[in-house]
Design an enzyme around this catalytic site. Structure first.
Site, PDB file in Angstrom:
ATOM      1  N   GLU A  42      71.862  70.458  11.653  1.00  0.00           N
ATOM      2  CA  GLU A  42      72.086  69.080  11.245  1.00  0.00           C
ATOM      3  C   GLU A  42      70.706  68.460  11.079  1.00  0.00           C
ATOM      4  OE1 GLU A  42      74.588  66.821  13.889  1.00  0.00           O
ATOM      5  OE2 GLU A  42      74.370  65.023  12.658  1.00  0.00           O
ATOM      6  N   ARG A 275      73.837  79.772  24.459  1.00  0.00           N
ATOM      7  CA  ARG A 275      72.679  78.974  24.041  1.00  0.00           C
ATOM      8  C   ARG A 275      71.433  79.417  24.780  1.00  0.00           C
ATOM      9  NH1 ARG A 275      74.525  74.030  21.782  1.00  0.00           N
ATOM     10  NH2 ARG A 275      72.499  73.037  21.935  1.00  0.00           N
ATOM     11  N   LYS A 285      68.714  67.449  21.312  1.00  0.00           N
ATOM     12  CA  LYS A 285      67.975  66.733  20.280  1.00  0.00           C
ATOM     13  C   LYS A 285      67.908  65.236  20.588  1.00  0.00           C
ATOM     14  CE  LYS A 285      69.798  68.946  16.536  1.00  0.00           C
ATOM     15  NZ  LYS A 285      70.106  69.122  15.110  1.00  0.00           N
TER      16      LYS A 285
END
Ligand code: ATP
Ligand code: MG
Length: 575
Positions: A42, A275, A285
């Site tokens: 994104e 992850r 983020k």
């Protein structure tokens, strides 16, 4: 330095579960034996080392099977996205050593997704809900209790169609209504309880500008984007595991719309892996953006940040990052990865790569009293003992030198093999010298150190049989350059700052994570090297030239120390 030379040669890794699954699919001839992946960031922030793990998997899997990997910007939320991020993401992927086949944007598929949503409404499989987000959330139920149907669930198809168009034309305010898939409010998977698939956002999109006011949600965009592109393996992180049934559900629905369907046998498959999480830093983020926005660090590429651009500026090599990702591997279990493993990978890699130079970070003057005044010798020094092809360069030697203050002790403890009165040490690439004393100021600080050299001991001369235990680095005062050196430490004081309950993560920042030394000296040779060059300051650590350095103001970043002293210090403190 001790190296695990055999490590690479002897290591033959078994396939991880994703490789096995992909190879199985190929064997079974699924999708014609094709492998196509995508990396779907994104564009709402800079890439971090967690993304590097996904990148290595997505691009690596395609490479391994002669497939392709596309870069797809998942730009379905115009509120947070920006071209600045698009550009940085591309730069970082290239720097890591990967190349995408095509660049796509989820926003390329807005029309396609809109058409699909219309088809679902027409089939009675989606409806407009006029309740607030809170109201909808309250009706969701719990994993053990079914949810409650919305009062709008059974509204006529025509009404939903009309309202959906209004959601997109600007007539409906943000939050006033949403489009929901009509699936099952009692489903055991909460994601099936009539998920929201479209919402209104009245903010210009970085690419489609004002064309759309109704935007698809992630779950309604991702699988369909995979489908349009022909992705065969949609590899993502574990948090999407619970979304996978919904991913598959929408693919099934899509296949029921003749205008949108591809060939019958084609089907993308989602597989999830754990992850990457690193100790002493954060990977969210949102939190990284907070650090930048509140000036708690100096931008996204601050060398303390776990971002790709931060690591690049700090002097990590892409090879070291890839090696680390390979070392930690891919599993189905969440883990916290030790940052010292990453640092070890960096040391290991830079040992083979870094040009050895001399730098004195805490200088004190050493005068060789029997060395002729005005005389200058060019001493030869090896660029990298680990790499013969790296060659040699010369460094000037003269009567007055800088050495590290820590390398001198007037009253030395027993095993002090450095500079102390009466003791001999070697000056690296030069002579053996014997310390004769020092001069101190009124406060008792050492101002100058004196020694005598033995002209018969020049480096490279036949060995005189003299045993000297210490070798010191040095710089000729008249021939070196002043520099600023930035030393970095852990960004946070606790192992897992993201997991500390009831504490603002800002309070966990390490106040000593950056130390700036302004009174340092380096070899002139460093100015002949390009910015970001990998260096080893002899006996001190790995460093690189900062991107903001100029010939008038040299700036160096410490990439990593030579040894893992940090852990040692902490362990002893605990005892
Ligand atoms: P956020 O921090 O806002 O949750 P994100 O980390 O999911 O965002 P994306 O840009 O959506 O960021 O991620 C792109 C891809 O990178 C996704 O496939 C995601 O699964 C993967 N990814 C993100 N963070 C990690 C991580 N820590 N480890 C491995 N892969 C990651
Ligand atoms: Mg995400």
């Amino acid at each position: 330095m001790v190296e695990n030379k055999n490590e690479e040669a002897t290591e033959k890794k078994s396939l991880n579960f994703i490789e096995s699954a992909v190879e199985n699919d190929i064997k079974e001839g699924k999708n014609g034996g094709r492998v196509q992946t995508r990396f779907p960031p994104e564009p709402n922030g800079y890439l971090h080392i967690g993304h590097a793990k996904a990148i290595c998997m997505d691009f690596g899997m395609a490479e391994k099977h002669n497939g392709i990997c596309n870069l797809r910007f998942d730009d379905t939320n115009p509120l947070k996205e920006d071209v600045e991020y698009v550009d940085s993401i591309m730069e970082d992927i290239r720097w890591l050593g990967f190349q995408w086949e095509n660049v796509y944007y989820a926003s390329d598929y807005f029309q396609y997704l809109w058409d699909f949503a219309i088809a679902l409404i027409k089939e009675g499989k989606a409806y407009i809900d006029e309740q607030s987000a809170d109201g909808i959330a309250r009706q969701k139920g719990t994993p053990t209790e079914p949810g409650t149907n919305s009062p709008f669930r059974d509204r006529p198809v025509g009404q939903s169609l009309e309202l959906f168009h209004k959601m997109n034309s600007g007539e409906i305010e943000e939050g006033a209504m949403v489009l929901r898939a009509k699936i099952d409010m009692a489903h055991s998977n909460m994601h099936f309880r009539d998920p929201i698939i479209y919402r209104v956002i009245k903010h210009p999109h970085h690419r489609t500008k004002d064309t759309w006011k109704a935007y698809p949600m992630y779950d309604f965009a991702h699988g369909q984007s995979d489908y349009v592109e022909g992705v065969t393996h949609s590899l993502c992180t574990l948090e999407f595991e619970v979304h996978r049934p919904l991913y598959d559900y929408f693919i099934d629905q899509l296949k029921a719309v003749p205008e949108l369907v591809k060939e019958e046998s084609y089907r993308p498959r989602q597989i999830e892996f754990n992850r990457l999480n690193l100790t002493y830093t954060v990977m969210s983020k949102r939190k990284l953006l907070t650090l930048v926005k509140e000036n708690l660090v100096n931008g996204w590429d601050d060398p303390r940040m776990p971002t790709i651009c931060g690591f690049r500026r700090r002097g990590y090599s892409p090879e070291a990052i890839r090696k680390f990702v390979d070392m930690i591997g891919y599993t189905k279990y969440e883990a916290l990865n030790d940052i010292s493993l990453l640092e070890a990978a960096v040391r290991n890699d830079l040992n083979k790569r870094a040009t050895r130079v001399s730098a004195v970070l805490n200088p004190v003057k050493l005068i060789i009293t029997n060395y002729p005044e005005g005389k200058v010798e060019e001493m030869e020094t090896t660029n990298n003992p680990e790499d013969e092809t790296a060659g040699k360069h010369t460094i000037e030697f003269s009567r007055e030198l800088w050495i590290e203050r820590e390398d001198f002790a007037e009253n030395a403890p027993k095993k002090f093999f450095r500079m102390t009165p009466g003791q001999e040490v070697r000056l690296k690439s030069a002579y053996i010298v014997k310390c004769t004393g020092c001069k101190k100021n009124q406060a008792g600080e050492v101002q100058e150190i004196y020694c005598q050299y033995d002209p018969e001991t020049k480096s490279g001369m036949p060995d005189s049989g003299r045993k000297v235990k210490g070798t010191l680095h040095w710089l000729s005062c008249a021939h070196c350059l002043p520099a600023e050196v930035r030393l970095y430490d852990r960004l946070f004081n606790v192992e897992n700052p993201g997991a500390e309950p009831n504490v603002d993560f800002r309070e966990l920042l390490n106040p000593d994570s950056l130390k700036i030394l302004t009174n340092c000296f380096v070899e002139k040779y460093t100015t002949l090297l390009p910015p970001l060059s990998y260096l080893q300051f002899q006996r001190t650590g790995y460093f690189n030239i900062d991107k903001d350095a100029t010939l008038d103001k040299l700036i160096f970043n410490r990439t990593v120390s030579l040894k893992d002293t940090w852990n040692k210090i902490n362990n002893t403190q605990e005892k």
